[in-house]
Design a protein around this motif. Structure first.
Motif, PDB file in Angstrom:
ATOM      1  N   ILE A 153       0.841  -1.208   0.000  1.00 18.94           N
ATOM      2  CA  ILE A 153       0.000   0.000   0.000  1.00 18.94           C
ATOM      3  C   ILE A 153       0.872   1.253   0.000  1.00 18.94           C
ATOM      4  O   ILE A 153       0.618   2.194  -0.761  1.00 18.94           O
ATOM      5  CB  ILE A 153      -0.965  -0.011   1.205  1.00 18.94           C
ATOM      6  CG1 ILE A 153      -2.055  -1.066   0.984  1.00 18.94           C
ATOM      7  CG2 ILE A 153      -1.579   1.367   1.437  1.00 18.94           C
ATOM      8  CD1 ILE A 153      -2.905  -1.341   2.202  1.00 18.94           C
ATOM      9  N   PHE A 154       1.905   1.284   0.849  1.00 13.04           N
ATOM     10  CA  PHE A 154       2.734   2.488   0.931  1.00 13.04           C
ATOM     11  C   PHE A 154       3.625   2.665  -0.288  1.00 13.04           C
ATOM     12  O   PHE A 154       3.930   3.792  -0.660  1.00 13.04           O
ATOM     13  CB  PHE A 154       3.531   2.528   2.240  1.00 13.04           C
ATOM     14  CG  PHE A 154       2.755   3.159   3.349  1.00 13.04           C
ATOM     15  CD1 PHE A 154       2.796   4.523   3.552  1.00 13.04           C
ATOM     16  CD2 PHE A 154       1.942   2.406   4.165  1.00 13.04           C
ATOM     17  CE1 PHE A 154       2.060   5.127   4.548  1.00 13.04           C
ATOM     18  CE2 PHE A 154       1.194   2.982   5.162  1.00 13.04           C
ATOM     19  CZ  PHE A 154       1.248   4.346   5.358  1.00 13.04           C
ATOM     20  N   VAL A 155       4.044   1.587  -0.918  1.00  9.88           N
ATOM     21  CA  VAL A 155       4.771   1.726  -2.183  1.00  9.88           C
ATOM     22  C   VAL A 155       3.859   2.394  -3.208  1.00  9.88           C
ATOM     23  O   VAL A 155       4.273   3.321  -3.918  1.00  9.88           O
ATOM     24  CB  VAL A 155       5.267   0.347  -2.691  1.00  9.88           C
ATOM     25  CG1 VAL A 155       5.684   0.407  -4.151  1.00  9.88           C
ATOM     26  CG2 VAL A 155       6.431  -0.137  -1.832  1.00  9.88           C
ATOM     27  N   THR A 156       2.606   1.952  -3.271  1.00 12.41           N
ATOM     28  CA  THR A 156       1.641   2.542  -4.209  1.00 12.41           C
ATOM     29  C   THR A 156       1.353   4.002  -3.868  1.00 12.41           C
ATOM     30  O   THR A 156       1.338   4.854  -4.752  1.00 12.41           O
ATOM     31  CB  THR A 156       0.332   1.727  -4.198  1.00 12.41           C
ATOM     32  OG1 THR A 156       0.641   0.373  -4.515  1.00 12.41           O
ATOM     33  CG2 THR A 156      -0.666   2.277  -5.185  1.00 12.41           C
ATOM     34  N   ILE A 157       1.152   4.296  -2.582  1.00  7.70           N
ATOM     35  CA  ILE A 157       0.878   5.679  -2.159  1.00  7.70           C
ATOM     36  C   ILE A 157       2.059   6.576  -2.515  1.00  7.70           C
ATOM     37  O   ILE A 157       1.882   7.665  -3.064  1.00  7.70           O
ATOM     38  CB  ILE A 157       0.579   5.751  -0.643  1.00  7.70           C
ATOM     39  CG1 ILE A 157      -0.780   5.144  -0.347  1.00  7.70           C
ATOM     40  CG2 ILE A 157       0.655   7.191  -0.142  1.00  7.70           C
ATOM     41  CD1 ILE A 157      -1.061   4.990   1.146  1.00  7.70           C
ATOM     42  N   ASN A 160       2.270   7.148  -6.307  1.00  8.32           N
ATOM     43  CA  ASN A 160       1.236   8.073  -6.773  1.00  8.32           C
ATOM     44  C   ASN A 160       1.513   9.499  -6.314  1.00  8.32           C
ATOM     45  O   ASN A 160       1.232  10.455  -7.035  1.00  8.32           O
ATOM     46  CB  ASN A 160      -0.141   7.629  -6.296  1.00  8.32           C
ATOM     47  CG  ASN A 160      -0.602   6.364  -6.977  1.00  8.32           C
ATOM     48  OD1 ASN A 160      -0.090   5.983  -8.030  1.00  8.32           O
ATOM     49  ND2 ASN A 160      -1.571   5.698  -6.370  1.00  8.32           N
ATOM     50  N   THR A 161       2.051   9.654  -5.117  1.00  6.69           N
ATOM     51  CA  THR A 161       2.373  10.983  -4.593  1.00  6.69           C
ATOM     52  C   THR A 161       3.533  11.602  -5.361  1.00  6.69           C
ATOM     53  O   THR A 161       3.523  12.792  -5.659  1.00  6.69           O
ATOM     54  CB  THR A 161       2.734  10.892  -3.097  1.00  6.69           C
ATOM     55  OG1 THR A 161       1.659  10.279  -2.406  1.00  6.69           O
ATOM     56  CG2 THR A 161       2.994  12.258  -2.518  1.00  6.69           C
ATOM     57  N   GLN A 162       4.528  10.804  -5.714  1.00  2.59           N
ATOM     58  CA  GLN A 162       5.695  11.315  -6.419  1.00  2.59           C
ATOM     59  C   GLN A 162       5.412  11.606  -7.881  1.00  2.59           C
ATOM     60  O   GLN A 162       6.090  12.413  -8.492  1.00  2.59           O
ATOM     61  CB  GLN A 162       6.859  10.332  -6.315  1.00  2.59           C
ATOM     62  CG  GLN A 162       7.417  10.249  -4.926  1.00  2.59           C
ATOM     63  CD  GLN A 162       8.481   9.170  -4.796  1.00  2.59           C
ATOM     64  OE1 GLN A 162       8.713   8.403  -5.711  1.00  2.59           O
ATOM     65  NE2 GLN A 162       9.115   9.113  -3.630  1.00  2.59           N
ATOM     66  N   SER A 163       4.403  10.956  -8.458  1.00  3.34           N
ATOM     67  CA  SER A 163       4.133  11.176  -9.875  1.00  3.34           C
ATOM     68  C   SER A 163       3.360  12.465 -10.128  1.00  3.34           C
ATOM     69  O   SER A 163       3.182  12.864 -11.263  1.00  3.34           O
ATOM     70  CB  SER A 163       3.374   9.986 -10.472  1.00  3.34           C
ATOM     71  OG  SER A 163       2.096   9.897  -9.877  1.00  3.34           O
ATOM     72  N   SER A 168       2.465  22.347  -9.848  1.00  6.71           N
ATOM     73  CA  SER A 168       1.383  22.519 -10.818  1.00  6.71           C
ATOM     74  C   SER A 168       0.197  21.627 -10.550  1.00  6.71           C
ATOM     75  O   SER A 168      -0.893  21.859 -11.062  1.00  6.71           O
ATOM     76  CB  SER A 168       1.917  22.242 -12.239  1.00  6.71           C
ATOM     77  OG  SER A 168       2.263  20.869 -12.337  1.00  6.71           O
ATOM     78  N   GLY A 169       0.384  20.573  -9.731  1.00  3.45           N
ATOM     79  CA  GLY A 169      -0.702  19.634  -9.472  1.00  3.45           C
ATOM     80  C   GLY A 169      -0.910  18.680 -10.644  1.00  3.45           C
ATOM     81  O   GLY A 169      -1.861  17.945 -10.664  1.00  3.45           O
ATOM     82  N   MET A 170      -0.020  18.722 -11.607  1.00  2.00           N
ATOM     83  CA  MET A 170      -0.142  17.885 -12.802  1.00  2.00           C
ATOM     84  C   MET A 170       0.797  16.683 -12.665  1.00  2.00           C
ATOM     85  O   MET A 170       1.798  16.751 -11.966  1.00  2.00           O
ATOM     86  CB  MET A 170       0.241  18.683 -14.068  1.00  2.00           C
ATOM     87  CG  MET A 170      -0.541  19.957 -14.256  1.00  2.00           C
ATOM     88  SD  MET A 170      -2.200  19.668 -14.797  1.00  2.00           S
ATOM     89  CE  MET A 170      -1.904  19.205 -16.466  1.00  2.00           C
ATOM     90  N   ALA A 171       0.477  15.629 -13.375  1.00  2.00           N
ATOM     91  CA  ALA A 171       1.335  14.449 -13.370  1.00  2.00           C
ATOM     92  C   ALA A 171       2.658  14.791 -14.034  1.00  2.00           C
ATOM     93  O   ALA A 171       2.715  15.513 -15.030  1.00  2.00           O
ATOM     94  CB  ALA A 171       0.664  13.297 -14.109  1.00  2.00           C
ATOM     95  N   ALA A 172       3.757  14.269 -13.479  1.00  2.00           N
ATOM     96  CA  ALA A 172       5.081  14.572 -13.989  1.00  2.00           C
ATOM     97  C   ALA A 172       5.406  13.787 -15.244  1.00  2.00           C
ATOM     98  O   ALA A 172       4.871  12.797 -15.566  1.00  2.00           O
ATOM     99  CB  ALA A 172       6.131  14.287 -12.944  1.00  2.00           C
TER     100      ALA A 172
END
Length: 172
Positions: A153-157, A160-163, A168-172
């Motif tokens: 779960i934390f790997v996924t969180i 998703n947080t780093q992407s 800008s709030g946009m995906a990198a």
């Protein structure tokens, strides 16, 4: 002062139902800081300890184990919340039954009531050993499962947080 802001700063009620407490626990777990292994280790150790019949010492033992195994002490303390007045009778009865099965004891108790480890010891060494052995086995299984689930779960969180670019709030 704006009444809308005043309402937002209001603290939640002290006595809440199980759904609210579970929601609060999930929010606190998600806010934990550290790498996924660190958090998962702490939560797994906390859940392991919460299954063992050492009621007054669970949080202290979980934090000490988290320190020794380099896990999150906060996650370990949160993991001990698994044992609560609703789950303790069921968990301890399962501990007793499994311990009796593993140790070859005849199960003679239909109801076990105690509030502390010293009261458990007063029930007799056979009952105490059965509950400890059963608790360690069940706790180890649940703790290991909790570790892997929490880690995933934390790997996924974290992924998703780093992407998402924070500026800008946009995906990198």
């Amino acid at each position: 002062m704006d009444p809308k802001n005043n309402r937002l700063k209001k603290k939640p009620p002290v006595f809440t139902g199980p759904r609210e407490r579970f929601g609060q626990m999930l929010v606190r777990i998600r806010q934990l800081e550290g790498n996924p292994h660190y958090i998962a280790m702490g939560l797994g150790l906390g859940i392991f300890v919460s299954i063992t019949p050492i009621i007054p010492l669970q949080t202290l033992v979980a934090i000490a184990l988290a320190y020794l195994f380099r896990g999150s002490k906060s996650a370990a303390a949160l993991g001990t919340w698994l044992s609560n007045p609703l789950t303790i009778p069921l968990v301890y009865y399962a501990n007793y039954k499994l311990g009796c099965l593993l140790l070859g004891y005849q199960t003679t108790l239909d109801s076990i009531t105690f509030d502390s480890f010293s009261q458990l010891m007063a029930l007799g060494i056979d009952v105490t050993w059965a509950m400890l052995v059963g608790g360690v086995v069940i706790g180890a299984i649940l703790g290991i499962l909790a570790y892997f689930i929490t880690f995933r779960i934390f790997v996924t969180i974290r992924r998703n947080t780093q992407s998402v670019d924070p500026e800008s709030g946009m995906a990198a």
